[in-house]
Design a protein around this motif. Structure first.
Motif, mmCIF file in Angstrom:
data_model
loop_
_atom_site.group_PDB
_atom_site.id
_atom_site.type_symbol
_atom_site.label_atom_id
_atom_site.label_comp_id
_atom_site.label_asym_id
_atom_site.label_seq_id
_atom_site.Cartn_x
_atom_site.Cartn_y
_atom_site.Cartn_z
ATOM 1 N N THR A 255 2.128 6.738 -7.368
ATOM 2 C CA THR A 255 1.207 7.739 -6.969
ATOM 3 C C THR A 255 1.287 8.431 -7.302
ATOM 4 O OG1 THR A 255 -1.063 5.613 -6.903
ATOM 5 C CG2 THR A 255 -1.554 7.986 -7.326
ATOM 6 N N LEU A 256 1.555 9.008 -6.235
ATOM 7 C CA LEU A 256 2.014 10.715 -6.119
ATOM 8 C C LEU A 256 2.797 11.244 -6.989
ATOM 9 C CD1 LEU A 256 1.589 10.346 -2.169
ATOM 10 C CD2 LEU A 256 -0.307 11.884 -4.132
ATOM 11 N N SER A 257 4.554 10.680 -6.952
ATOM 12 C CA SER A 257 5.824 10.918 -7.548
ATOM 13 C C SER A 257 5.834 10.224 -9.219
ATOM 14 C CB SER A 257 6.293 10.378 -6.872
ATOM 15 O OG SER A 257 6.533 9.167 -7.338
ATOM 16 N N ALA A 258 4.241 9.702 -9.794
ATOM 17 C CA ALA A 258 4.001 9.925 -11.010
ATOM 18 C C ALA A 258 5.238 9.516 -11.869
ATOM 19 C CB ALA A 258 3.412 10.332 -11.778
ATOM 20 N N PRO A 259 6.442 8.343 -11.315
ATOM 21 C CA PRO A 259 7.264 8.312 -12.264
ATOM 22 C C PRO A 259 7.137 7.866 -14.043
ATOM 23 C CG PRO A 259 7.242 6.923 -10.878
ATOM 24 C CD PRO A 259 6.372 7.262 -10.623
ATOM 25 N N PHE A 260 8.005 7.765 -15.077
ATOM 26 C CA PHE A 260 8.087 7.315 -16.176
ATOM 27 C C PHE A 260 6.941 8.422 -16.673
ATOM 28 C CE2 PHE A 260 9.068 3.610 -14.168
ATOM 29 C CZ PHE A 260 11.016 3.861 -14.578
ATOM 30 N N GLY A 261 7.026 10.114 -16.555
ATOM 31 C CA GLY A 261 5.726 10.942 -16.961
ATOM 32 C C GLY A 261 4.085 9.977 -17.048
ATOM 33 N N THR A 262 3.855 9.454 -15.868
ATOM 34 C CA THR A 262 2.805 8.739 -16.132
ATOM 35 C C THR A 262 1.879 9.897 -15.386
ATOM 36 O OG1 THR A 262 3.452 8.195 -13.604
ATOM 37 C CG2 THR A 262 3.086 6.976 -15.503
ATOM 38 N N ASP A 263 1.958 10.539 -14.583
ATOM 39 C CA ASP A 263 1.563 12.657 -14.613
ATOM 40 C C ASP A 263 0.884 12.628 -15.339
ATOM 41 O OD1 ASP A 263 3.680 13.164 -15.186
ATOM 42 O OD2 ASP A 263 4.182 14.834 -14.017
ATOM 43 N N PRO B 204 -5.377 11.046 -11.776
ATOM 44 C CA PRO B 204 -5.034 10.266 -10.456
ATOM 45 C C PRO B 204 -5.303 8.920 -10.494
ATOM 46 C CG PRO B 204 -5.954 13.142 -10.412
ATOM 47 C CD PRO B 204 -5.801 12.851 -12.003
ATOM 48 N N ALA B 205 -6.350 9.103 -10.018
ATOM 49 C CA ALA B 205 -7.632 8.088 -10.042
ATOM 50 C C ALA B 205 -6.942 6.176 -10.909
ATOM 51 C CB ALA B 205 -9.152 7.975 -10.697
ATOM 52 N N PRO B 206 -6.710 7.056 -12.691
ATOM 53 C CA PRO B 206 -6.604 5.874 -13.231
ATOM 54 C C PRO B 206 -5.359 5.600 -12.657
ATOM 55 C CG PRO B 206 -7.574 6.873 -14.810
ATOM 56 C CD PRO B 206 -7.548 7.484 -13.496
ATOM 57 N N ARG B 207 -3.703 6.411 -13.122
ATOM 58 C CA ARG B 207 -2.714 6.664 -12.195
ATOM 59 C C ARG B 207 -2.149 5.676 -10.830
ATOM 60 N NH1 ARG B 207 -0.899 11.299 -12.700
ATOM 61 N NH2 ARG B 207 -1.271 11.541 -9.551
ATOM 62 N N ALA B 208 -3.327 5.885 -10.008
ATOM 63 C CA ALA B 208 -3.284 5.264 -9.379
ATOM 64 C C ALA B 208 -3.855 3.676 -8.917
ATOM 65 C CB ALA B 208 -4.641 5.369 -8.376
ATOM 66 N N ALA B 209 -4.867 3.575 -10.190
ATOM 67 C CA ALA B 209 -4.797 1.738 -10.508
ATOM 68 C C ALA B 209 -3.727 1.210 -11.083
ATOM 69 C CB ALA B 209 -5.607 1.833 -11.032
ATOM 70 N N TYR B 210 -3.341 2.017 -11.853
ATOM 71 C CA TYR B 210 -2.218 1.596 -12.914
ATOM 72 C C TYR B 210 -0.707 1.192 -12.309
ATOM 73 C CZ TYR B 210 2.042 1.888 -15.745
ATOM 74 O OH TYR B 210 3.985 1.439 -16.701
ATOM 75 N N TRP B 211 -0.790 1.651 -11.066
ATOM 76 C CA TRP B 211 0.463 1.495 -9.880
ATOM 77 C C TRP B 211 0.047 0.165 -9.171
ATOM 78 C CZ3 TRP B 211 4.985 2.340 -11.214
ATOM 79 C CH2 TRP B 211 5.029 3.454 -12.965
ATOM 80 N N ALA C 156 1.146 -0.939 0.510
ATOM 81 C CA ALA C 156 -0.297 -0.155 0.119
ATOM 82 C C ALA C 156 0.989 1.566 -0.210
ATOM 83 C CB ALA C 156 -1.231 -0.538 0.894
ATOM 84 N N VAL C 157 1.634 1.361 0.838
ATOM 85 C CA VAL C 157 2.827 2.617 1.195
ATOM 86 C C VAL C 157 3.464 2.342 -0.396
ATOM 87 C CG1 VAL C 157 5.178 3.405 1.598
ATOM 88 C CG2 VAL C 157 3.239 2.906 3.358
ATOM 89 N N ALA C 158 4.305 1.578 -0.997
ATOM 90 C CA ALA C 158 4.996 1.802 -2.584
ATOM 91 C C ALA C 158 3.752 2.266 -3.355
ATOM 92 C CB ALA C 158 4.951 0.174 -2.757
#
Length: 279
Positions: A53-61, A66-73, A46-48
Motif C-alpha cells: 500500500t505504501l510503496s504502491a507498485p505498478f502505478g497504483t498510487d 490510499p484507502a481503495p489502494r489498501a483494499a486493492y492490495w 498484514a506486513v505485506a
C-alpha cells in the motif's frame, strides 16, 4: 488366529465418508484453513499489505486513493496467498518426487495468481490488459512476477539445509495428515481400503495401500509385524508372547498383533528374547 485391527472410533466413520465424498480437495481445504489461522501467517500478510500500500507498485498510487489502494492490495495478497497454499496442499504428498511437485506447484500457483490479478484489475479499473496497448506484454509481466514471488516464497519457507546435526526429514506420510495430527509415527494399520496412521498427536485415515504407506515412512526405524500392521520401533513400550504369536504395546496404549511370520524380525530388533520359543 491373529487379533483383529482395533475398531474405528465413532468420528472416523464420518471422516472417512467426507474423504470419499470430497477427496483431495476437502483435505487440502482443511489444511489451508489451518495454515491461514496461524498468527505468524496473518502477521506476514498484514506486513505485506502495508508495504504494498505504501510503496504502491505498478502505478497504483496514480490510479487509487490510499484507502481503495489498501483494499486493492489486501485483496491481491489474501487471494493469491490463499490460492498458493491451496495449490501447494493439493500437490503435496501426491507420490511425486519432492522437487517435481514443488516445481509444478510454483508454476500452477503463478498461473492462478495471474488470473486472480487480471480479474481483479478488470473489476477495479474496468479494463483488462488484453484490451490495452501492449496488453500481452503486461500479462506476461504479471505472470513472470507471480512465478518469481511463488518461487521466492518456496525458498523462504522450505526447511533449512542439512548441516549434519539437524533432525531427519519428516516422513512424507505425514504430509497426508491434518496439521494437528502430525507427529512422530507410532503405527500404521489397515482399515478396509485405508490405512490408519497413528502418531503421538493423534490418528487419521488415509486412502492408500499399506505397502505404499510403509515406503513413505522414510528414515523412521520400523518394522512390518503383520500383514495389516507396521510399527515404529522407538514407540514400542512392551512386547509379550501369545502362543505362536506376539503382541506389541505402543506408547499410546495401542496393542498391535505380531504374526508368526514376523516373530524373527522383532526378535532381531531386540523386542523379544531369541531363546527357545515358549507360549
Amino acid at each position: 488366529m491373529a487379533a483383529a485391527p482395533p475398531p474405528l472410533k465413532p468420528d472416523y466413520a464420518e471422516r472417512r465418508r467426507m474423504f470419499v465424498k470430497s477427496g483431495a480437495l476437502q483435505f487440502a481445504l482443511r489444511e489451508t484453513r489451518a495454515i491461514l489461522t496461524r498468527r505468524m501467517v496473518l502477521g506476514g500478510l498484514a506486513v505485506a499489505i502495508v508495504i504494498l500500500t505504501l510503496s504502491a507498485p505498478f502505478g497504483t498510487d496514480d490510479t487509487l486513493a490510499p484507502a481503495p489502494r489498501a483494499a486493492y492490495w489486501a485483496t491481491v495478497v489474501v487471494l493469491t496467498y490463499t490460492a498458493g497454499v491451496l495449490v501447494n496442499r493439493l500437490f503435496a504428498g501426491n507420490g511425486w518426487g519432492e522437487g517435481a511437485w514443488r516445481i509444478v506447484s510454483v508454476l500452477v500457483t503463478a498461473l492462478v495468481a495471474t488470473v486472480i490479478v487480471l480479474a481483479l484489475n478488470y473489476v477495479t479499473f474496468d479494463r483488462t490488459p488484453l484490451g490495452m496497448h501492449a496488453g500481452w506484454f503486461l500479462t506476461v509481466e504479471i505472470l513472470v512476477v507471480a512465478v518469481l514471488v511463488s518461487a521466492g516464497l518456496y525458498v523462504w519457507t522450505r526447511p533449512a539445509p542439512d548441516t549434519g546435526e539437524t533432525s531427519p526429514r519428516p516422513p512424507a506420510l505425514l504430509d497426508r495428515l491434518p496439521l494437528d495430527r502430525r507427529g512422530p509415527l507410532v503405527a500404521i494399520s489397515v482399515q478396509d481400503h485405508y490405512v490408519q496412521v497413528i502418531t503421538t498427536r493423534g490418528q487419521d485415515l488415509v486412502l492408500m495401500r499399506l505397502g505404499d504407506a510403509i515406503r513413505e515412512t522414510g528414515d523412521v526405524p520400523g518394522l512390518q509385524v503383520h500383514r495389516s500392521h507396521w510399527v515404529a520401533l522407538d514407540q514400542v513400550r512392551a512386547a509379550r508372547r501369545t502362543g505362536e504369536r506376539a503382541v506389541l504395546t505402543m506408547t499410546g496404549g495401542q496393542e498391535i498383533p505380531v504374526s508368526r511370520t514376523y516373530l524373527p524380525a522383532i526378535k532381531d530388533a531386540g523386542l523379544l528374547p531369541k531363546g527357545k520359543d515358549t507360549p
